[in-house]
Design a protein around this motif. Structure first.
Motif, PDB file in Angstrom:
ATOM      1  N   TYR A  35      25.590 114.133 -17.998  1.00  0.00           N
ATOM      2  CA  TYR A  35      25.771 115.252 -17.092  1.00  0.00           C
ATOM      3  C   TYR A  35      27.259 115.600 -17.023  1.00  0.00           C
ATOM      4  N   ARG A  36      27.529 116.860 -16.715  1.00  0.00           N
ATOM      5  CA  ARG A  36      28.903 117.316 -16.486  1.00  0.00           C
ATOM      6  C   ARG A  36      28.985 117.872 -15.078  1.00  0.00           C
ATOM      7  N   GLN A  37      30.037 117.487 -14.363  1.00  0.00           N
ATOM      8  CA  GLN A  37      30.228 117.971 -12.997  1.00  0.00           C
ATOM      9  C   GLN A  37      31.506 118.783 -12.901  1.00  0.00           C
ATOM     10  N   THR A  38      31.375 120.015 -12.445  1.00  0.00           N
ATOM     11  CA  THR A  38      32.515 120.873 -12.160  1.00  0.00           C
ATOM     12  C   THR A  38      32.323 121.503 -10.789  1.00  0.00           C
ATOM     13  N   MET A  40      32.598 124.613 -10.105  1.00  0.00           N
ATOM     14  CA  MET A  40      31.893 125.899 -10.204  1.00  0.00           C
ATOM     15  C   MET A  40      30.418 125.733 -10.524  1.00  0.00           C
ATOM     16  N   GLN A  41      30.099 124.825 -11.424  1.00  0.00           N
ATOM     17  CA  GLN A  41      28.719 124.712 -11.930  1.00  0.00           C
ATOM     18  C   GLN A  41      27.940 123.554 -11.334  1.00  0.00           C
ATOM     19  N   GLU A  44      25.499 119.608 -14.319  1.00  0.00           N
ATOM     20  CA  GLU A  44      24.723 120.218 -15.399  1.00  0.00           C
ATOM     21  C   GLU A  44      24.282 119.137 -16.373  1.00  0.00           C
ATOM     22  N   GLY A  59      21.674 122.009 -23.044  1.00  0.00           N
ATOM     23  CA  GLY A  59      22.762 122.313 -22.141  1.00  0.00           C
ATOM     24  C   GLY A  59      24.136 122.104 -22.742  1.00  0.00           C
ATOM     25  N   ARG A  85      38.636 124.576 -20.731  1.00  0.00           N
ATOM     26  CA  ARG A  85      37.416 124.780 -19.940  1.00  0.00           C
ATOM     27  C   ARG A  85      36.472 123.575 -19.982  1.00  0.00           C
TER      28      ARG A  85
ATOM     29  N   SER B   3      13.812 123.802 -10.062  1.00  0.00           N
ATOM     30  CA  SER B   3      15.105 124.092  -9.451  1.00  0.00           C
ATOM     31  C   SER B   3      15.167 123.490  -8.061  1.00  0.00           C
ATOM     32  N   SER B 107      23.193 121.972  -5.775  1.00  0.00           N
ATOM     33  CA  SER B 107      24.641 122.194  -5.876  1.00  0.00           C
ATOM     34  C   SER B 107      25.447 121.229  -5.026  1.00  0.00           C
TER      35      SER B 107
END
Lengths: 114, 115
Positions: A35-38, A40-41, A44, A59, A85, B3, B107
């Motif tokens: 997973y990637r955590q930012t 903004m997103q 993911e 993804g 980015r 989701s 989120s």
């Protein structure tokens, strides 16, 4: 105490350089996730493996990212070439092959591309 | 497609007061639902899950969550908040019996507990 181990914890690199992140899943777990955590997103899903075979890497930007499991004790995520980015925290997680079981997360690799 | 929505970016609560962190989900079939907590510069730690059975599930550190199928919600609760509960909380879903093991996360909601 079994845990997912990620290395390195922090990585600062220059744009264009290759970055490799490593993950040792918990022994006996046969599903592995990246997973990637930012900001903004959020979180993911980049890729996941079952029994070392990639099941979903939709993804992941295919032109620069690659994920592999050379053996059951090692998963790698590679970025080549890296771009600003791509700066984010990358998490590896592992779990048994059961939909009813939680995934166990590593501490993450904080990547900064300058 | 599955989701998760966490409608609040941040929740503020005074120490000793009850807290609720909201989560709603969308899946085609039956959901498996999870809550995780993340402390600064740490990975995600599992708190609790709903798989089947009793709609009220209890987890670590005194947290509990209530599954409500009609409202497609899985709100996280704690009767008395502690300052040490301040962290980032994530709700996640996985759909039953699809064979897909990856979790889809919301989120995140930042919980701030004031002394």
């Amino acid at each position: 105490d079994a845990r997912v181990t990620q290395t390195p914890r922090d990585k600062v690199t220059e744009m264009g350089q290759e970055v490799t992140m490593r993950c040792q899943p918990i022994l006996g777990h046969n599903t592995v996730f990246w997973y990637r955590q930012t900001m903004m997103q959020g979180l993911e899903l980049l890729a996941y493996f079952r029994n070392r075979a990639p099941l979903d890497d939709s993804g992941m930007p295919k032109d620069r990212f690659s994920a592999e499991m050379p053996d059951a004790t090692l998963a790698t995520l590679k970025i080549q070439p890296s771009e600003p980015r791509d700066s984010a925290v990358y998490f590896c997680a592992s779990g048994p092959d059961s939909g009813r079981t939680e995934a166990f997360f590593g501490q993450g690799t904080r990547l900064t591309v300058v | 497609a599955q989701s998760v929505a966490q409608p609040e970016d941040q929740v503020n609560v005074a120490e000793g007061n009850p807290l609720t962190v909201k989560c709603t989900y969308s899946v085609s079939g039956n959901p498996y639902l999870f809550w995780y907590v993340q402390y600064p510069n740490r990975g995600l730690q599992f708190l609790l899950k709903y798989i089947t059975g009793d709609n009220l599930v209890k987890g670590s550190y005194g947290f509990e969550a209530e599954f409500n199928k009609s409202q497609t919600s899985f709100h996280l609760k704690k009767p008395s908040a502690l300052v040490s509960d301040s962290a980032l909380y994530f709700c996640a879903v996985r759909e039953e019996d699809t064979g897909r093991r990856a979790l889809t996360f919301g989120s995140g909601t930042r919980l701030q507990v004031q002394p």
